[in-house]
Scaffold this motif. Sequence first.
Motif, PDB file in Angstrom:
ATOM      1  N   GLN A   1       0.963  -1.217   0.110  1.00  0.00           N
ATOM      2  CA  GLN A   1       0.052   0.072  -0.100  1.00  0.00           C
ATOM      3  C   GLN A   1       0.977   1.218  -0.024  1.00  0.00           C
ATOM      4  O   GLN A   1       0.418   2.214  -0.605  1.00  0.00           O
ATOM      5  CB  GLN A   1      -0.890   0.107   0.982  1.00  0.00           C
ATOM      6  N   GLU A   2       1.956   1.005   0.975  1.00  0.00           N
ATOM      7  CA  GLU A   2       2.838   2.416   0.724  1.00  0.00           C
ATOM      8  C   GLU A   2       3.488   2.411  -0.711  1.00  0.00           C
ATOM      9  O   GLU A   2       3.478   3.946  -1.059  1.00  0.00           O
ATOM     10  CB  GLU A   2       3.836   2.172   1.703  1.00  0.00           C
ATOM     11  N   LEU A   3       3.956   1.464  -1.331  1.00  0.00           N
ATOM     12  CA  LEU A   3       4.645   1.583  -2.617  1.00  0.00           C
ATOM     13  C   LEU A   3       3.589   2.155  -3.517  1.00  0.00           C
ATOM     14  O   LEU A   3       4.063   2.938  -4.273  1.00  0.00           O
ATOM     15  CB  LEU A   3       5.162   0.350  -2.889  1.00  0.00           C
TER      16      LEU A   3
ATOM     17  N   ARG B   1       1.641   6.594  -6.850  1.00  0.00           N
ATOM     18  CA  ARG B   1       0.702   7.434  -7.532  1.00  0.00           C
ATOM     19  C   ARG B   1       1.007   8.788  -7.412  1.00  0.00           C
ATOM     20  O   ARG B   1       0.657   9.686  -8.194  1.00  0.00           O
ATOM     21  CB  ARG B   1      -0.646   7.148  -6.559  1.00  0.00           C
ATOM     22  N   SER B   2       1.771   9.335  -6.189  1.00  0.00           N
ATOM     23  CA  SER B   2       2.023  10.368  -5.927  1.00  0.00           C
ATOM     24  C   SER B   2       3.191  11.062  -7.042  1.00  0.00           C
ATOM     25  O   SER B   2       3.230  11.989  -7.339  1.00  0.00           O
ATOM     26  CB  SER B   2       2.684  10.809  -4.721  1.00  0.00           C
ATOM     27  N   MET B   3       3.974  10.163  -7.421  1.00  0.00           N
ATOM     28  CA  MET B   3       5.061  10.422  -8.551  1.00  0.00           C
ATOM     29  C   MET B   3       4.427  10.406  -9.824  1.00  0.00           C
ATOM     30  O   MET B   3       5.045  11.584 -10.527  1.00  0.00           O
ATOM     31  CB  MET B   3       6.085   9.207  -8.450  1.00  0.00           C
TER      32      MET B   3
ATOM     33  N   THR C   1       1.892  17.320 -13.332  1.00  0.00           N
ATOM     34  CA  THR C   1       1.614  18.462 -12.856  1.00  0.00           C
ATOM     35  C   THR C   1       3.019  19.298 -13.365  1.00  0.00           C
ATOM     36  O   THR C   1       3.052  20.697 -13.686  1.00  0.00           O
ATOM     37  CB  THR C   1       1.570  18.919 -11.344  1.00  0.00           C
ATOM     38  N   THR C   2       4.099  18.718 -13.532  1.00  0.00           N
ATOM     39  CA  THR C   2       5.552  19.553 -13.765  1.00  0.00           C
ATOM     40  C   THR C   2       5.502  19.557 -15.244  1.00  0.00           C
ATOM     41  O   THR C   2       5.218  18.828 -16.072  1.00  0.00           O
ATOM     42  CB  THR C   2       6.669  18.750 -13.099  1.00  0.00           C
ATOM     43  N   ASP C   3       5.836  20.901 -15.695  1.00  0.00           N
ATOM     44  CA  ASP C   3       6.037  21.062 -17.227  1.00  0.00           C
ATOM     45  C   ASP C   3       7.625  21.116 -17.486  1.00  0.00           C
ATOM     46  O   ASP C   3       8.197  22.054 -17.082  1.00  0.00           O
ATOM     47  CB  ASP C   3       5.454  22.406 -17.576  1.00  0.00           C
TER      48      ASP C   3
END
Length: 69
Positions: A50-52, A57-59, A65-67
């Motif tokens: 679950q942590e992985l 997911r966050s990565m 979001t980054t351009d």
Amino acid sequence: MTRRETACQSPAMRNGRCRMHGGKSPGAPRGNSNALKHGRYTSAAISTRQELSSLIRSMKELIETTDIE
């Protein structure tokens, strides 16, 4: 006894019970070592997965979001 509350017509087994209508089994023996969880389904392994997955997911969200240009 059958479901209709009549006696079963088939002969009993050695233990005196009918093989079809003999009643519930007493269950697994106490301290059943075969029922221990190990490997993939332990609570530690589940929490690690679950942590992985949350990190991945966050990565992915960070990458979206980054351009970079």
